[in-house]
Enzyme design. Structure first.
Site, short mmCIF file in Angstrom:
data_model
loop_
_atom_site.label_atom_id
_atom_site.label_comp_id
_atom_site.label_asym_id
_atom_site.label_seq_id
_atom_site.Cartn_x
_atom_site.Cartn_y
_atom_site.Cartn_z
CB ALA A 231 -15.97 -13.50 -3.63
CB ALA A 232 -19.00 -18.38 -5.36
N GLY A 233 -18.60 -18.24 -2.26
CA GLY A 233 -18.98 -18.64 -0.91
C GLY A 233 -19.21 -17.45 0.00
CG ASP A 234 -16.10 -14.83 0.95
OD1 ASP A 234 -16.14 -15.67 1.87
OD2 ASP A 234 -15.04 -14.48 0.41
#
Length: 298
Positions: A231-234
């Protein structure tokens, strides 16, 4: 719902191996981005579908906990969607999505259309059927709502689809799949054609920012020790949109309405939020608050 296994490496074909941990964590790209935006002070409404099962009940509870509106979230007979995530000891991850209830969202109802029409930003992911995304863009365009697309998982998209959104945010793998270009700078140039903003995220390498076919700059990552990149990109997308929304932009938005200065500021903000998230385990559980990001950028 994210079903997460911690393991030393990916198994070889046909191999059985031991993992070191297992957990279930509320997730899904849409939910992750919604929570990230809400934690950064955004006013968020959520659309999609969950099943009439324990996972659906828990995910609704997460939305309520973060003050996220759910009038556009349907209950359907199919099971709630799941993401099956392998997290390596290095912090990298790989994900398999089973759509479940999300696959039923092939069109938008009147409530969902009204929700989009009243918004400033529409943030989309490819975990819903493309037909729903096309409908969402149509409503957004008619009401001058700024559209954001995370093209994951990468799917065959209609001709001109990416060029019809105001901002597209793929990672490097997704950008390559969409454009055929392994060079993220060239991929960003292609994705940003037709007066679209494009941000190609590169993990520890930062990101490439482009508009209308021209690279604006390469933003470095904030160096941290990664524990879990899930979820780093989210987190990046949610924080980015929340920051843009905080600027007090014109009521009728388009890609051209966002200045280079404001987009660079939002990218900087999102980069810090994402860097904090990878130092913690989990998806929504890892996302920072507005105060945490502000303290670093003060």
């Amino acid at each position: 719902m994210d079903l997460v296994v911690r393991q030393p490496r990916l198994p070889k074909p046909g191999e059985t191996m031991f993992g070191s941990g297992y957990s279930t964590v509320p997730g899904g790209k849409g939910l992750n981005q919604a929570v990230a935006a809400a934690r950064q002070g955004g006013a968020v409404d959520f659309m999609g579908a969950v099943g009439n099962d324990a996972n659906g009940t828990e995910l609704r509870g997460v939305l309520a906990l973060h003050g996220i509106g759910a009038r556009g979230l349907a209950d359907v007979p199919e099971p709630t969607g799941t993401a099956h995530i392998s997290v390596l000891d290095s912090g990298e991850n790989s994900i398999v999505v089973v759509s479940g209830a999300n696959a039923t969202v092939t069109a938008l109802d009147a409530e969902q259309e009204a929700t989009i029409a009243q918004a400033r930003f529409l943030v989309m992911q490819c975990e819903l059927p493309v037909s729903a995304l096309v409908a969402g863009i149509r409503i957004a365009r008619a009401n001058r709502v700024f559209t954001v697309l995370t093209p994951a998982p990468v799917l065959p998209l209609p001709e001109g689809f990416v060029g019809s959104v105001d901002l597209v945010v793929p990672n490097q793998i997704e950008a390559t799949e969409l454009t055929g270009e392994a060079d993220p700078v060239r991929a960003a140039e292609l994705l940003s054609a037709h007066r679209t903003w494009a941000i190609v995220t590169l993990g520890a390498g930062g990101c490439v920012l482009a508009f209308d076919g021209t690279v604006v700059g390469l933003a470095p990552a904030r160096p941290v020790k990664a524990v879990d990149t899930t979820a780093a990109g989210d987190t990046f997308v949610g924080a980015l949109v929340a920051r843009l929304a905080a600027f007090g932009l014109p009521l009728e938005l388009s890609a051209a309405a966002i200045s280079e200065e404001r987009m660079i500021d939002a990218v900087r903000w999102a980069t810090v939020a994402s860097s904090i998230s990878v130092t913690r385990a989990g998806a929504t559980s890892s996302m920072p608050s507005l105060a945490e990001v502000a303290a670093i950028l003060a």
